[in-house]
Design a protein around this motif. Structure first.
Motif, short mmCIF file in Angstrom:
data_model
loop_
_atom_site.label_atom_id
_atom_site.label_comp_id
_atom_site.label_asym_id
_atom_site.label_seq_id
_atom_site.Cartn_x
_atom_site.Cartn_y
_atom_site.Cartn_z
N ILE A 23 0.73 -1.09 -0.11
CA ILE A 23 0.02 -0.02 -0.12
C ILE A 23 0.83 1.36 0.09
CG2 ILE A 23 -1.67 1.35 1.18
CD1 ILE A 23 -2.50 -1.41 2.59
N ARG A 24 0.76 1.98 -0.95
CA ARG A 24 1.43 3.26 -1.11
C ARG A 24 0.57 4.28 -1.23
NH1 ARG A 24 4.70 0.47 0.20
NH2 ARG A 24 6.50 -0.46 -0.86
N ASP A 25 0.49 5.29 -0.13
CA ASP A 25 -0.43 6.37 -0.02
C ASP A 25 -1.85 5.64 -0.29
OD1 ASP A 25 1.61 7.93 0.33
OD2 ASP A 25 1.75 8.30 -1.83
N SER A 26 -2.59 6.10 -0.89
CA SER A 26 -3.97 5.49 -1.37
C SER A 26 -3.92 4.28 -2.55
CB SER A 26 -5.20 6.52 -1.62
OG SER A 26 -4.56 7.01 -2.85
N LYS A 27 -2.66 3.89 -2.79
CA LYS A 27 -2.57 2.96 -4.02
C LYS A 27 -2.44 1.63 -3.54
CE LYS A 27 -1.20 3.68 -8.70
NZ LYS A 27 -0.43 4.55 -9.43
N LEU A 28 -3.04 0.58 -3.75
CA LEU A 28 -2.99 -0.72 -3.64
C LEU A 28 -2.35 -1.45 -4.90
CD1 LEU A 28 -3.72 -3.20 -1.52
CD2 LEU A 28 -5.65 -3.35 -2.99
N LEU A 29 -0.98 -1.86 -4.48
CA LEU A 29 -0.38 -2.72 -5.74
C LEU A 29 -0.49 -4.10 -5.22
CD1 LEU A 29 2.87 -0.45 -5.77
CD2 LEU A 29 1.23 -0.62 -7.58
N ALA A 30 -1.18 -4.53 -6.23
CA ALA A 30 -1.41 -6.14 -5.84
C ALA A 30 -1.00 -7.25 -6.83
CB ALA A 30 -2.98 -6.47 -5.56
N HIS A 31 -0.57 -8.31 -6.60
CA HIS A 31 -0.21 -9.44 -7.74
C HIS A 31 -1.03 -10.67 -7.35
CE1 HIS A 31 3.32 -6.67 -8.56
NE2 HIS A 31 3.42 -6.60 -7.40
N PRO A 32 -1.99 -10.85 -7.67
CA PRO A 32 -3.14 -11.99 -7.24
C PRO A 32 -2.67 -12.92 -8.34
CG PRO A 32 -4.37 -10.27 -8.49
CD PRO A 32 -3.00 -9.69 -8.48
N TYR A 33 -2.58 -14.24 -7.51
CA TYR A 33 -2.47 -15.49 -8.17
C TYR A 33 -3.61 -16.60 -7.50
CZ TYR A 33 2.56 -14.18 -9.34
OH TYR A 33 3.46 -13.55 -9.98
N ASN A 34 -4.23 -17.19 -8.51
CA ASN A 34 -4.98 -18.40 -7.91
C ASN A 34 -4.35 -19.80 -8.47
OD1 ASN A 34 -7.27 -19.08 -6.64
ND2 ASN A 34 -8.32 -19.29 -8.66
N PHE A 35 -4.04 -20.73 -7.26
CA PHE A 35 -3.48 -21.89 -7.42
C PHE A 35 -4.61 -22.86 -7.43
CE2 PHE A 35 -0.06 -19.19 -5.80
CZ PHE A 35 1.01 -19.58 -6.69
N HIS A 36 -4.73 -23.73 -8.58
CA HIS A 36 -5.71 -24.81 -8.63
C HIS A 36 -5.08 -26.00 -7.93
CE1 HIS A 36 -8.50 -22.94 -11.41
NE2 HIS A 36 -7.56 -22.26 -11.45
N LEU A 37 -5.58 -26.55 -6.95
CA LEU A 37 -4.99 -27.58 -6.05
C LEU A 37 -5.97 -28.79 -6.27
CD1 LEU A 37 -4.05 -26.07 -2.76
CD2 LEU A 37 -2.85 -25.88 -4.72
N PHE A 38 -5.12 -30.15 -6.42
CA PHE A 38 -5.78 -31.47 -6.31
C PHE A 38 -4.85 -32.19 -5.71
CE2 PHE A 38 -7.08 -35.65 -7.49
CZ PHE A 38 -8.36 -35.55 -7.14
N PRO A 39 -5.13 -33.08 -4.44
CA PRO A 39 -4.04 -33.77 -3.65
C PRO A 39 -3.94 -35.14 -4.42
CG PRO A 39 -6.47 -34.20 -2.93
CD PRO A 39 -6.46 -33.17 -3.99
N ARG A 40 -3.33 -35.03 -5.77
CA ARG A 40 -3.00 -36.15 -6.53
C ARG A 40 -1.92 -36.93 -5.86
NH1 ARG A 40 -1.78 -33.63 -10.47
NH2 ARG A 40 -3.93 -32.89 -10.86
N ASP A 41 -2.00 -38.12 -5.88
CA ASP A 41 -1.05 -39.03 -5.43
C ASP A 41 0.17 -38.94 -6.48
OD1 ASP A 41 0.80 -40.63 -3.68
OD2 ASP A 41 -0.74 -42.32 -3.75
N GLU A 42 1.06 -38.10 -6.57
CA GLU A 42 2.12 -37.75 -7.70
C GLU A 42 3.26 -39.09 -7.33
OE1 GLU A 42 1.54 -36.14 -10.18
OE2 GLU A 42 0.96 -34.09 -9.79
N LEU A 43 3.44 -39.25 -6.20
CA LEU A 43 4.44 -40.26 -6.04
C LEU A 43 4.07 -41.64 -5.81
CD1 LEU A 43 6.33 -37.70 -3.70
CD2 LEU A 43 7.08 -38.27 -6.00
N LYS A 44 2.70 -41.87 -5.89
CA LYS A 44 2.01 -43.28 -5.63
C LYS A 44 2.57 -43.76 -4.07
CE LYS A 44 0.55 -43.36 -9.73
NZ LYS A 44 -0.25 -42.17 -9.77
N ILE A 45 2.44 -43.03 -3.17
CA ILE A 45 2.80 -43.49 -1.71
C ILE A 45 1.57 -43.21 -0.75
CG2 ILE A 45 5.34 -43.28 -2.13
CD1 ILE A 45 5.25 -40.36 -1.05
N GLY A 46 0.63 -42.96 -1.35
CA GLY A 46 -0.88 -42.79 -0.60
C GLY A 46 -0.78 -41.16 0.26
#
Lengths: 716, 614
Positions: free
Chosen positions: B98-121
């Protein structure tokens, strides 16, 4: 529509890519037939699809079904194990059906068409989602997803959006009854509580000036209107409101043959005030609130001639309310109508390894699953008197086993093997089959004898494959469909008779349950390929958990063998990393072990490291119990990932379950324990064990009862 | 669907209008790598990080939500249950300044899924979904396919350590700690034997490196020496039986540290199976190999951690984390990305504090503005502030508008940042000091208060509840009694009037509210009466209409029973059912009440629990 089209497009492109890939992968370059998709049904096209399906089902010779679920096991140890007794197996199936959701339901009626000497199949793929359509006064609907199952479906491009956005919802019979019962209860309540409601309205207090002015105006309006009515009984009783605005707010209409005013454009507070004014100042006017046909609510003031007329009106209004609510319930039944059709048509239902599927059908569309397998079987038999399982059929019959030539009996490989002319679009692949059964597919108005949607693991396509396998299997068994009359039920065919209503309770150990008798049988047919173990004696089994995690089965066997005898342990089997089953050669060892463990741990001070069991009991969290406790733990609705955590969550607080005195005495009589070399390792106190046993039993017994009652309580 | 279709474009219009410049970067596993390095720099250059989570469910029954009479302990128990049961599908992160009345934002939205990538449950065997939750997400246009097909997986810190053991990848050893114990005879024999073997192998390898054997000879040589190849370099495996032997071998190998690099080969279950020794051709080659191994290991851990890298970045940055509903958010974050949730709230706060030193809940700031203290909806709060205060905030997001595909996910995180900036401006808090990256004192008093039911930040220090005394009254938990066993259609008013005449204790001032359809809570404003009432309920002298009520099934329990319900996790659909079960539990003697428990909650005279919300 959107979702439906998306799914359609998806299936189309998939089929296309398959068709393109095929010439490279198989020897038969003949392009597969029409690649139109199967019939996807979502809530937007459910009604017409149901009407159509009804016709097909009526005409069908048999119906194949298949389900896609959001998961299969809620914990690794809930998978089907060799050491699962049939009652435990049922509990595991029950747990699965209760926790997971059905996401797709495939229904595929097959009808023999004598004119073309072929079957006509109508594959339907229903997207199902347990949306909460009725306000239920209980917990919100929840279902479990098994990560690997969801990932599996994703790999086959399952359309989750179609399912969640557009899936057809349902009510089980029990839920419907419950909703109707609640409706009736509410109906009775309101009938008797009418006066009470009025009383509550009378409590309105006029504090604010605005309210006083408003009620005054309302009072004048209505007396004007009422007077107008009375004055002008014969002519039209059009009331002249002063402004256009009022005309919209107070609209004169007829309601149940009575003159009435429909009120619109007021706030809920104003409605309350109007209601209060009407009740207070007008004997012959009644305020009613109705829900219209299109579910929009309407506030009315109705003119009534007498007190009796008021009662009559109230009753009419309430009846309408009730009808509206009943219609809502009716429409919430949704997908269950398909199940009701399957049940009422009494057609032969064909599934592939379908015990779990049937359990899902029961728990989703009939009611809560019974506590025991016997009860389940007897009531499922009432709803679906004829079920046949293609996996069992393929394994049970010698001719078919030959045909399968020892290949896997999984759905897709059985389909490829038995129905290659359908699977690969070739007439016959070298093997001179008796007669490949022709199957034509009809989706809406398109019909072809050479269909391949390629949508494997779509429930509708899997149902189609299952039906094809069944038709081909029947042909191999010598059933000639050309001679088959449409009037006779395939289920009564003598060549199938032995397999009808037999399902694999567990494919792992080959136990078969007979739905018509409830009996559980050892594997049918010549020999069961997967059965490697000699007969398991459950009374010889002890369950141990909570031991140090690095301990391996072999070490546990050594520990125990050292105490009893080298041959005392028949097998050690890991349930998961935290628990093992140990099968003894004699039932007596079970109680001996439990008594010994109890004694060792009761003696003050640490257990001597020299004692052979010290390794097993290290850490002080090792628990042991007989096989029955395993069953209790399985029946709990809790599902922790590790078995040791599960046992704790179920509420087992004791360390060792002490067995019934009768068994304990028997074991002493058997005597092998005493003759054993290892006896010298047993501390002195073990010799007093006979005296202690009774005390132990007393205390131990109470504890078991406790744990049982918690388990039961959790189930409630 | 037709209805949905007609709704969607409309919604889209609205969104593009209000978030014209607000483009949120959508991250799936395909663009995760690039986004990770991007967000790293953004975090480094920002003052705050806002987070917002999308779950698969929240509460299963009306009483499972946070209620005004929850203490931090019971509220934590409720949040814990939800965090353990449900899954995260999206995690929005927005580094902002926040600079004075200015909001500088860098929004990211991460999509998640608990996939078992390593096959270890791992990370998650299964998770629950709440139908109503999914349905309402669908109504907002949530793309479940994108999430499940392309969501990023992750492992928590605890799971990572377990996974490394399970995967049994060779572990490079860079530094050997000398053991203090003197070697025994057996040790010396073992060492000498291994040493001569290594020496022989090393020399043999070096000799043969020059001349070229014929294939048969070289394979014979390999067989005799037990030499294998690691990439292009020769290596040999030394089998070990204990950790002691591992230590001895590693110490011995120090002698050859010029050109030998040891690797530990783990066995199943965490022990060591063997030590692998790799021969390098020179000192330079050794450095090369060591770097190679290190890169390989980093690659591996990256794959294992997945989305958790982002959590680790946030944690390492020590930036204040701004959230709305922080108790819910951080119980999820703790259980999915750190370690399993500890049993009580104090341990949880300690453990969380080590990872996230400053957590700011906008809800706490909102409580400073009277009418907002019960607003839980962010857009409502923003529009209220817009109407009542002049605090223009200029929002600037620095992402290029990536081919707008109409995705509307993850804007909540921007709203949180926006709301935070507005609140700071209204409350006249300068959110940052120039040249100082730590939390300003003005915000410090709002930091790390996660309990949604704690009424004001000052309360924790001096117990002052200043502004809202007109409809908030402080009440000790001792004065609360839970009542159940009445008709389900009962209203609080009717119940109160029933109680009024039933016994003397009700002649003094008291209030009744329904918690859910099965259970009501009664507050006795006069001290001591709650105890009297509970005693009466249990005594034989019970008489009059109260006796009547009890014989019809009326039951009562004190606040401690409610606490036990929460701590034992008896989450029945009806609170009445849970209370009954807690009373049946044998271990009533458990010390659930430690002296530190805050025993005071707040009683709203206008407390309304809306049962229709669920």
């Amino acid at each position: 529509m959107n979702a439906h089209h998306r799914a359609t497009r998806r299936a189309l492109s998939r089929a296309l890519s398959r068709a393109l890939a095929r010439p490279f992968s198989t020897s038969s370059p003949k392009p597969s037939g029409a690649a139109f998709p199967l019939k996807h049904v979502t809530k937007s096209n459910f009604e017409p699809a149901l009407a159509e399906l009804r016709q097909h089902l009526r005409a069908a010779d048999f119906v194949a079904i298949d389900l896609e679920m959001s998961g299969v096991t809620s914990a690794p140890w809930r998978e089907s194990l060799e050491f699962d007794r049939s009652d435990v197996r049922y509990l595991k199936v029950k747990d699965s059906a209760e926790k997971f959701a059905v996401l797709q339901f495939g229904v595929c009626p097959f009808r023999w068409d004598p004119s073309t000497h072929s079957f006509v199949a109508h594959p339907h793929n229903f997207y199902v989602f347990p949306r909460q359509e009725l306000p239920v006064d209980g917990p919100s609907y929840e279902f479990l997803c098994q990560t690997t199952s969801i990932d599996f479906l994703a790999r086959y491009q399952f359309d989750f959006n179609a399912c969640i956005y557009e899936g057809i919802s349902y009510l089980s019979r029990q839920q419907e009854h419950e909703a109707l019962r609640r409706l009736n209860g509410a109906y009775e309540d309101t009938l008797s509580d009418t006066r009470c409601n009025l009383k509550e309205v009378r409590d309105v207090r006029l504090d604010r000036m605005a309210d006083i002015l408003f009620t005054e105006r309302i009072k004048n309006r209505f007396s004007e209107w009422r007077d107008g009515l009375l004055r002008d009984r014969i002519g039209g009783f059009q009331l002249q409101w002063n402004s256009n605005d009022s005309k919209q707010q107070f609209q004169t209409i007829f309601f149940k043959m009575r003159p009435a005013i429909s009120l619109t454009g007021f706030t809920s507070h104003q409605f309350k005030l109007i209601q209060w004014v009407i009740n207070k100042h007008f004997e012959d006017l009644t305020y009613v609130h109705v829900t219209g046909e299109n579910f929009c609510s309407q506030q009315l003031v109705v003119y009534t001639e007498s007190k009796d007329d008021i009662d009559l009106l109230m009753k009419e209004v309430k009846d309408e309310h009730r009808r509206g609510a009943e219609m809502k319930i009716q429409s919430a039944i949704g997908f269950r109508q398909v199940i009701d059709l399957l049940s009422s048509e009494q057609k032969l239902i064909v599934g592939h390894n379908c015990f779990l599927d049937i359990a899902h059908v029961y728990s989703k569309f009939l009611g809560p699953l019974p506590l025991t397998g016997e009860e389940f079987v007897s009531s499922i038999n009432k709803y679906f008197p004829h079920i046949v399982d293609t996996k069992l059929l393929l394994n049970a019959n010698y001719v078919l086993q030959q045909r399968m030539n020892k290949s896997s009996t999984s759905l897709s490989s059985a389909f490829a093997r038995l129905c290659s002319q359908i699977a690969f679009g070739s007439e016959s692949k070298g093997l001179a089959f008796l007669q490949p059964v022709q199957v034509e597919v009809q989706v809406d108005d398109i019909r072809t004898s050479n269909w391949n949607s390629g949508a494997k693991h779509e429930a509708g396509y899997d149902a189609f494959m299952t039906g094809c396998i069944f038709a081909q299997a029947c042909s191999h068994l010598g059933i000639d469909f050309k001679l088959h009359l449409p009037s006779e039920n395939l289920a009564h065919n003598e060549k199938l008779y032995k397999q009808i209503n037999h399902l694999y309770l567990s494919w792992t150990n080959g136990d078969i349950i007979d739905l018509s008798t409830g009996k559980i049988e050892e594997p049918l047919g010549t020999k069961y390929p997967k059965k490697q173990y000699s007969k398991i004696l459950f009374e010889n089994i002890i369950l141990i958990w909570g031991f140090p995690s690095k301990l391996k089965a072999q070490e546990i066997r050594q520990c125990i063998s050292k105490v009893f005898s080298p041959t005392s342990v028949t097998s050690v089997y890991h349930l998961d990393e935290s628990a093992v089953f140990v099968q003894f050669s004699k039932a007596g060892f079970v109680s001996d072990f439990l008594v010994l463990k109890e004694t060792l741990e009761r003696s003050d001070g640490p257990i001597s490291v020299l004692h052979p069991l010290a390794k097993l009991l290290e850490g002080g969290n090792t628990r042991a119990a007989s096989y029955e406790i395993y069953k209790d733990i399985c029946s709990s609705p809790i599902s922790e990932v590790l078995f040791a955590d599960q046992a704790e969550a179920v509420g087992i607080k004791w360390k060792t379950q002490v067995i019934e005195p009768k068994l304990a005495v028997e074991s002493q009589e058997n005597g092998s324990f005493r003759e054993d070399n290892a006896i010298r390792n047993v501390p002195k106190s073990a010799e007093n064990s006979e005296h202690n046993v009774e005390k132990d039993i007393l205390s131990g017994h109470c504890e078991i009862i406790d744990s049982l009652s918690t388990a039961e309580a959790n189930q409630m | 669907m037709a209805a949905l279709l007609s709704l969607l474009p409309q919604r889209r219009c609205l969104c593009t209008k209000s978030h014209k410049k607000w483009s949120v970067k959508q991250v799936t596993k395909t663009n995760f790598e690039e986004s990770l390095s991007e967000i790293k720099t953004h975090i480094a250059h920002s003052d705050f990080i806002a987070v917002s989570l999308q779950r698969t469910g929240s509460v299963s029954a009306p009483w499972h939500r946070f209620l005004p009479f929850d203490t931090s302990h019971t509220a934590y128990a409720k949040a814990k249950r939800a965090a353990e049961r449900f899954q995260l599908l999206q995690f929005a992160v927005c580094p902002f300044s926040i600079r004075d009345s200015k909001l500088l934002a860098h929004p990211y939205n991460f999509h998640l899924f608990p996939r078992d990538e390593l096959k270890i449950g791992m990370p998650s065997y299964s998770f629950s979904c709440q139908t109503s939750y999914l349905t309402s997400m669908a109504r907002e246009g949530f793309d479940f396919n994108a999430c499940i097909y392309d969501g990023i997986s992750y492992l928590s810190r605890a799971q990572e350590s377990a996974a490394i053991l399970q995967m049994r990848n060779p572990i490079p050893i860079t530094h050997v700690v000398k053991s203090s114990s003197t070697p025994s005879v057996a040790d010396s024999v073992f060492i000498e034997r291994i040493k001569s073997r290594v020496k022989y192998w090393r020399n043999a390898c070096k000799d043969s490196s020059g001349n070229r054997d014929e294939p048969l000879l070289s394979s014979l040589r390999k067989l005799v020496l037990g030499t294998e190849e690691y990439g292009s370099r020769p290596c040999m495996n030394i089998d070990v039986c204990s950790e002691r032997q591992v230590q001895l071998v590693l110490e011995m190998l120090e002698e050859f540290s010029d050109d030998l690099v040891p690797l530990i080969i783990p066995a199943k279950g965490g022990a060591t199976q063997a030590v692998r020794v790799i021969l390098t051709s020179s000192k330079e080659d050794k450095v090369l190999l060591q770097n190679e191994l290190q890169n390989l290991q980093e690659e591996q851990t990256k794959k294992v951690r997945g989305f958790r890298e982002v959590i680790d970045l946030i944690s390492a940055s020590h930036r204040p984390v701004v959230s709305h509903n922080s108790l819910n958010d951080f119980t999820f974050i703790h259980s999915k990305f750190l370690t399993p949730l500890p049993p009580n709230v104090d341990e949880f706060m300690c453990s969380l504090h080590l990872v996230f030193p400053h957590i700011l809940d906008v809800q706490q700031l909102m409580k400073e503005i009277g009418p907002l203290r019960k607003v839980t909806n962010i857009p409502t709060a923003i529009s209220y502030l817009k109407d009542h205060f002049f605090a223009p905030i200029d929002m600037e997001t620095l992402h290029q508008d990536t081919a707008n595909d109409g995705k509307i996910h993850g804007h909540n995180v921007l709203r949180i940042a926006h709301l935070f900036a507005k609140l700071c401006s209204i409350l006249q808090i300068a959110p940052t000091e120039s040249g100082n990256k730590s939390l300003v004192p003005a915000l410090e008093e709002y930091a790390n208060i996660l309990n949604p039911c704690s009424m004001s930040p000052q309360e924790s220090t001096d117990g002052d509840i200043s502004i809202w005394t007109n409809n908030t009254r402080k009440v000790s938990c001792e004065h609360l009694v839970f009542l159940w066993g009445f008709k389900r259609t009962m209203t609080a008013g009717i119940l109160k009037s029933l109680l009024q005449g039933s016994h003397d204790v009700f002649s003094e001032e008291f209030d009744v509210r329904l918690v859910d359809k099965s259970c009501a809570i009664v507050v006795f404003w006069k001290p001591g009466l709650s105890k009297t009432f509970l005693n009466v309920m249990n005594s034989k002298e019970i008489c009059g209409s109260l006796r009547e009520l009890v014989s019809e099934g009326l039951r009562a329990a004190c606040y401690a029973t409610y606490k036990r319900v929460c701590s034992l996790g008896i989450w029945e659909a009806d609170l009445a059912e849970s209370l009954e079960k807690a009373l049946e539990e044998p271990d009533c003697l458990r010390k659930t009440d430690s002296g530190t428990n805050p025993l005071e909650v707040y009683w709203f005279s206008d407390l309304v629990i809306n049962l229709d919300e669920l």
